[in-house]
Write a protein that holds these residues in place. Structure first.
Motif, PDB file in Angstrom:
ATOM      1  N   GLU A 281      67.682 -13.385  26.122  1.00 60.54           N
ATOM      2  CA  GLU A 281      68.261 -14.402  24.751  1.00 60.54           C
ATOM      3  C   GLU A 281      69.034 -14.799  24.520  1.00 60.54           C
ATOM      4  OE1 GLU A 281      70.648 -10.948  23.628  1.00 60.54           O
ATOM      5  OE2 GLU A 281      72.662 -11.394  25.593  1.00 60.54           O
ATOM      6  N   PRO A 282      69.624 -16.323  23.877  1.00 60.51           N
ATOM      7  CA  PRO A 282      69.828 -17.290  24.220  1.00 60.51           C
ATOM      8  C   PRO A 282      70.977 -17.456  24.801  1.00 60.51           C
ATOM      9  CG  PRO A 282      68.799 -17.338  21.761  1.00 60.51           C
ATOM     10  CD  PRO A 282      68.627 -16.390  22.377  1.00 60.51           C
ATOM     11  N   GLY A 283      71.419 -17.619  25.798  1.00 66.46           N
ATOM     12  CA  GLY A 283      72.982 -18.029  25.885  1.00 66.46           C
ATOM     13  C   GLY A 283      73.540 -18.910  25.465  1.00 66.46           C
ATOM     14  N   ALA A 284      75.123 -18.663  25.441  1.00 62.98           N
ATOM     15  CA  ALA A 284      76.609 -19.460  23.836  1.00 62.98           C
ATOM     16  C   ALA A 284      76.116 -21.251  24.920  1.00 62.98           C
ATOM     17  CB  ALA A 284      76.911 -18.751  24.989  1.00 62.98           C
ATOM     18  N   ASP A 285      75.771 -21.216  26.411  1.00 66.09           N
ATOM     19  CA  ASP A 285      75.608 -23.129  26.259  1.00 66.09           C
ATOM     20  C   ASP A 285      74.536 -23.381  25.513  1.00 66.09           C
ATOM     21  OD1 ASP A 285      74.247 -21.466  28.304  1.00 66.09           O
ATOM     22  OD2 ASP A 285      76.026 -22.720  29.863  1.00 66.09           O
ATOM     23  N   GLY A 286      73.825 -22.899  24.737  1.00 68.85           N
ATOM     24  CA  GLY A 286      72.466 -23.168  24.762  1.00 68.85           C
ATOM     25  C   GLY A 286      71.374 -23.209  25.527  1.00 68.85           C
ATOM     26  N   GLY A 287      71.259 -22.374  26.542  1.00 65.80           N
ATOM     27  CA  GLY A 287      70.165 -22.363  27.697  1.00 65.80           C
ATOM     28  C   GLY A 287      69.425 -20.416  27.245  1.00 65.80           C
ATOM     29  N   PHE A 288      69.367 -20.199  28.172  1.00 65.42           N
ATOM     30  CA  PHE A 288      68.545 -18.898  28.059  1.00 65.42           C
ATOM     31  C   PHE A 288      68.645 -18.558  29.229  1.00 65.42           C
ATOM     32  CE2 PHE A 288      65.151 -15.942  27.350  1.00 65.42           C
ATOM     33  CZ  PHE A 288      64.985 -15.488  25.898  1.00 65.42           C
ATOM     34  N   VAL A 289      68.681 -17.328  28.550  1.00 60.83           N
ATOM     35  CA  VAL A 289      69.372 -15.867  29.670  1.00 60.83           C
ATOM     36  C   VAL A 289      68.734 -14.283  29.643  1.00 60.83           C
ATOM     37  CG1 VAL A 289      71.011 -14.063  30.308  1.00 60.83           C
ATOM     38  CG2 VAL A 289      71.777 -16.685  29.154  1.00 60.83           C
ATOM     39  N   VAL A 290      67.711 -14.216  30.641  1.00 63.29           N
ATOM     40  CA  VAL A 290      67.291 -12.350  30.764  1.00 63.29           C
ATOM     41  C   VAL A 290      68.102 -11.606  31.475  1.00 63.29           C
ATOM     42  CG1 VAL A 290      65.287 -11.535  31.959  1.00 63.29           C
ATOM     43  CG2 VAL A 290      64.889 -13.910  30.692  1.00 63.29           C
ATOM     44  N   ARG A 291      68.253 -10.968  31.094  1.00 66.73           N
ATOM     45  CA  ARG A 291      68.327  -9.657  31.947  1.00 66.73           C
ATOM     46  C   ARG A 291      67.992  -8.027  32.286  1.00 66.73           C
ATOM     47  NH1 ARG A 291      73.551 -11.711  28.649  1.00 66.73           N
ATOM     48  NH2 ARG A 291      74.963 -12.886  29.580  1.00 66.73           N
ATOM     49  N   ALA A 292      67.896  -7.319  33.076  1.00 63.96           N
ATOM     50  CA  ALA A 292      67.226  -6.674  33.443  1.00 63.96           C
ATOM     51  C   ALA A 292      68.740  -5.398  34.011  1.00 63.96           C
ATOM     52  CB  ALA A 292      66.251  -6.227  33.609  1.00 63.96           C
ATOM     53  N   ARG A 293      68.556  -4.198  33.808  1.00 66.83           N
ATOM     54  CA  ARG A 293      69.086  -2.736  34.716  1.00 66.83           C
ATOM     55  C   ARG A 293      67.831  -2.078  34.848  1.00 66.83           C
ATOM     56  NH1 ARG A 293      70.899   1.653  34.244  1.00 66.83           N
ATOM     57  NH2 ARG A 293      70.708   1.482  32.103  1.00 66.83           N
ATOM     58  N   ILE A 294      67.209  -1.840  36.300  1.00 66.14           N
ATOM     59  CA  ILE A 294      66.218  -1.331  36.848  1.00 66.14           C
ATOM     60  C   ILE A 294      67.229  -0.347  37.681  1.00 66.14           C
ATOM     61  CG2 ILE A 294      63.860  -0.765  37.402  1.00 66.14           C
ATOM     62  CD1 ILE A 294      64.605  -4.465  37.119  1.00 66.14           C
ATOM     63  N   PRO A 295      67.058   0.804  36.406  1.00 63.50           N
ATOM     64  CA  PRO A 295      67.289   2.642  37.822  1.00 63.50           C
ATOM     65  C   PRO A 295      66.056   2.483  39.511  1.00 63.50           C
ATOM     66  CG  PRO A 295      66.773   2.899  35.589  1.00 63.50           C
ATOM     67  CD  PRO A 295      66.328   1.719  35.689  1.00 63.50           C
ATOM     68  N   SER A 296      66.535   2.716  40.302  1.00 62.16           N
ATOM     69  CA  SER A 296      65.453   2.490  41.682  1.00 62.16           C
ATOM     70  C   SER A 296      64.806   3.993  41.974  1.00 62.16           C
ATOM     71  CB  SER A 296      66.705   2.089  42.486  1.00 62.16           C
ATOM     72  OG  SER A 296      67.812   2.890  42.921  1.00 62.16           O
ATOM     73  N   GLY A 297      64.824   4.095  42.362  1.00 64.54           N
ATOM     74  CA  GLY A 297      64.175   5.792  42.889  1.00 64.54           C
ATOM     75  C   GLY A 297      62.980   6.266  42.135  1.00 64.54           C
ATOM     76  N   SER A 298      62.349   5.540  41.211  1.00 65.98           N
ATOM     77  CA  SER A 298      61.399   5.923  40.544  1.00 65.98           C
ATOM     78  C   SER A 298      59.920   6.034  41.538  1.00 65.98           C
ATOM     79  CB  SER A 298      61.134   4.929  39.003  1.00 65.98           C
ATOM     80  OG  SER A 298      62.702   5.300  38.679  1.00 65.98           O
ATOM     81  N   ALA A 299      59.201   7.677  41.002  1.00 70.01           N
ATOM     82  CA  ALA A 299      57.726   6.909  41.330  1.00 70.01           C
ATOM     83  C   ALA A 299      57.192   5.857  40.904  1.00 70.01           C
ATOM     84  CB  ALA A 299      57.280   8.237  41.378  1.00 70.01           C
ATOM     85  N   SER A 300      56.672   4.912  41.740  1.00 70.26           N
ATOM     86  CA  SER A 300      55.117   3.748  41.387  1.00 70.26           C
ATOM     87  C   SER A 300      53.944   4.348  40.663  1.00 70.26           C
ATOM     88  CB  SER A 300      54.847   3.597  42.249  1.00 70.26           C
ATOM     89  OG  SER A 300      55.426   2.656  43.453  1.00 70.26           O
TER      90      SER A 300
ATOM     91  N   VAL B 135      69.138  -7.149  37.778  1.00 71.51           N
ATOM     92  CA  VAL B 135      68.687  -8.748  37.907  1.00 71.51           C
ATOM     93  C   VAL B 135      69.376  -9.736  36.339  1.00 71.51           C
ATOM     94  CG1 VAL B 135      66.585 -10.328  38.686  1.00 71.51           C
ATOM     95  CG2 VAL B 135      66.901  -7.906  39.341  1.00 71.51           C
ATOM     96  N   GLU B 136      69.428 -10.737  36.734  1.00 64.49           N
ATOM     97  CA  GLU B 136      70.011 -11.259  36.003  1.00 64.49           C
ATOM     98  C   GLU B 136      69.903 -12.908  35.927  1.00 64.49           C
ATOM     99  OE1 GLU B 136      73.710 -13.386  33.950  1.00 64.49           O
ATOM    100  OE2 GLU B 136      74.206 -11.918  33.978  1.00 64.49           O
ATOM    101  N   VAL B 137      68.814 -13.538  34.957  1.00 64.99           N
ATOM    102  CA  VAL B 137      68.293 -15.015  35.327  1.00 64.99           C
ATOM    103  C   VAL B 137      68.650 -16.094  34.131  1.00 64.99           C
ATOM    104  CG1 VAL B 137      66.231 -17.003  35.803  1.00 64.99           C
ATOM    105  CG2 VAL B 137      66.797 -14.153  36.942  1.00 64.99           C
ATOM    106  N   GLY B 138      69.530 -17.107  34.205  1.00 66.04           N
ATOM    107  CA  GLY B 138      69.790 -17.939  33.127  1.00 66.04           C
ATOM    108  C   GLY B 138      69.428 -19.041  33.237  1.00 66.04           C
ATOM    109  N   THR B 139      69.998 -19.854  32.225  1.00 71.42           N
ATOM    110  CA  THR B 139      69.729 -21.578  32.526  1.00 71.42           C
ATOM    111  C   THR B 139      71.330 -22.353  31.298  1.00 71.42           C
ATOM    112  OG1 THR B 139      68.393 -21.838  30.391  1.00 71.42           O
ATOM    113  CG2 THR B 139      67.104 -21.915  32.753  1.00 71.42           C
ATOM    114  N   ASP B 140      71.204 -22.943  31.998  1.00 70.29           N
ATOM    115  CA  ASP B 140      72.964 -23.971  31.455  1.00 70.29           C
ATOM    116  C   ASP B 140      72.568 -25.017  30.035  1.00 70.29           C
ATOM    117  OD1 ASP B 140      72.001 -25.668  32.601  1.00 70.29           O
ATOM    118  OD2 ASP B 140      73.520 -26.060  33.951  1.00 70.29           O
ATOM    119  N   GLY B 141      71.312 -25.180  30.110  1.00 67.22           N
ATOM    120  CA  GLY B 141      70.739 -25.875  29.259  1.00 67.22           C
ATOM    121  C   GLY B 141      70.940 -27.032  28.949  1.00 67.22           C
TER     122      GLY B 141
END
Length: 384
Positions: A365-384, A327-333
């Motif tokens: 963390e803040p992005g290079a263009d003054g925005g903000f970026v959220v990144r996540a790498r989530i392994p699938s198949g884990s039990a709830s 997942v990657e969610v970012g704003t461009d500032g």
């Protein structure tokens, strides 16, 4: 098979006194068998005597109090010790004498109060018994009495070790239960934070925009309808969360489908935020908790975009791999200057913890263009 299963259950339902009495009766019965007469413990060299009525009473006093060994261990030990003293002083040397180490171990394991007093009192009583047996014996060396006492002390120590082990296990289970309750409360708090913060933020932004639309009734009506829809979604999500507290719900009902991310995107767009959404790959049939965590990452990131970067162009990328969801969610500032969220910290910190529990990676963390970026790498198949 059913009978074999029912028997242990029936035995466990019996009172502990009844269960312990059965062993005492067995030992007492063995003591009455002529073939076992004078084949028990012999302390000292007191001349032996034939089995008589007094021997039967001594055997009963040694064996039957074992029924009390767990419920009243001190009383059990006193009665068994008295029977053992009669047995040795009279020279019966009964098999029932084996009840003494059992009573000593039970007292070491189950006696809760005045343990030191009990040890000192029994030691004094043993010294008296050893002295009397030595006087009435035929020259038994004193080291045999010492050896027997050390053996009883070892048996007491074994019982004390069992007691300490049981107490440690009880404490471990208590701490585990406390940790489980704390973790569950934290999980519910995170869910409430994700739901309430996202929806309420969207409603606040929409309500603020409605103040400037009084001259455009159509747009005002659309904005107020959006506020109403957002409120209904908040209620539905809260109802879903409360339903999770019902033990009848299974784990499969917990995680919202990744497809609901589209609903989050549409809701954020209606709140006035420009959002580009891209989904790559095909969701796996079973992703366990990864679906829920990916959903919450997007939800929290979009909420922060509305709060701290309103008007900035926002992008959402969800990539389904064979064994993970990225997942990657970012704003461009481009809108109001983005900044690192300075709220309670529960949102991003909670997401980092949730992703970490599944063995994934999370960054915000803040992005290079003054925005903000959220990144996540989530392994699938884990039990709830």
């Amino acid at each position: 098979m059913d009978t074999a299963v029912r028997r242990p259950a029936l035995w466990q339902r019996l009172d502990v006194t009844a269960r312990d009495l059965s062993f005492g009766l067995l030992l007492f019965a063995v003591s009455l068998i002529p073939a076992f007469h004078r084949h028990g413990t012999q302390l000292g060299t007191v001349p032996g005597r034939p089995f008589d009525a007094a021997a039967a009473l001594a055997a009963a006093l040694e064996c039957l109090p074992l029924a009390l060994r767990r419920r009243w261990p001190a009383l059990c030990l006193v009665l068994v010790s008295l029977g053992f003293a009669v047995d040795q002083f009279r020279g019966y040397h009964l098999v029932g004498g084996a009840a003494l180490p059992i009573a000593v171990m039970s007292a070491g394991a189950h006696l809760a109060r005045r343990r030191r007093v009990t040890v000192f009192a029994l030691t004094a009583a043993y010294v008296v018994l050893a002295f009397v047996l030595h006087l009435h014996g035929t020259g038994e060396p004193a080291d045999e009495f010492v050896t027997f006492y050390l053996a009883l002390a070892l048996v007491w120590g074994a019982g004390a070790w069992l007691r300490a082990t049981r107490a440690a296990e009880t404490e471990r289970r208590r701490r585990l239960a406390d940790d489980t309750r704390t973790a569950e409360r934290a999980r519910i708090a995170r869910e409430l934070h994700d739901i309430v913060t996202h929806h309420v933020t969207a409603m606040v932004v929409q309500a603020e925009a409605a103040r400037y639309l009084t001259a455009a009734p159509d747009r005002l009506d659309h904005t107020l309808s959006t506020v109403t829809d957002t409120g209904r979604r908040a209620i539905n999500d809260l109802r879903h969360l409360l339903d999770l507290l019902d033990p009848g719900h299974g784990a499969e009902a917990r995680a919202p489908a990744v497809g609901r991310i589209r609903t989050l995107v549409e809701q954020t767009r209606r709140a006035g935020q420009s959002v580009d959404f891209t989904e790559q790959g095909t969701p796996a049939e079973s992703t366990g908790s990864a679906e829920l965590v990916a959903y919450r990452v997007v939800q929290e990131a979009l909420t922060n975009a509305l709060k701290y970067a309103h008007g900035s162009r926002t992008s959402v990328l969800v990539r389904h791999g064979g064994r993970e969801i990225a997942v990657e969610v970012g704003t461009d500032g481009s809108g109001r200057r983005a900044e690192v969220p300075k709220g309670s910290g529960r949102g991003l910190a909670g997401l980092r913890e949730r992703v970490g529990v599944l063995g994934g990676e999370f960054s915000a963390e803040p992005g290079a263009d003054g925005g903000f970026v959220v990144r996540a790498r989530i392994p699938s198949g884990s039990a709830s």
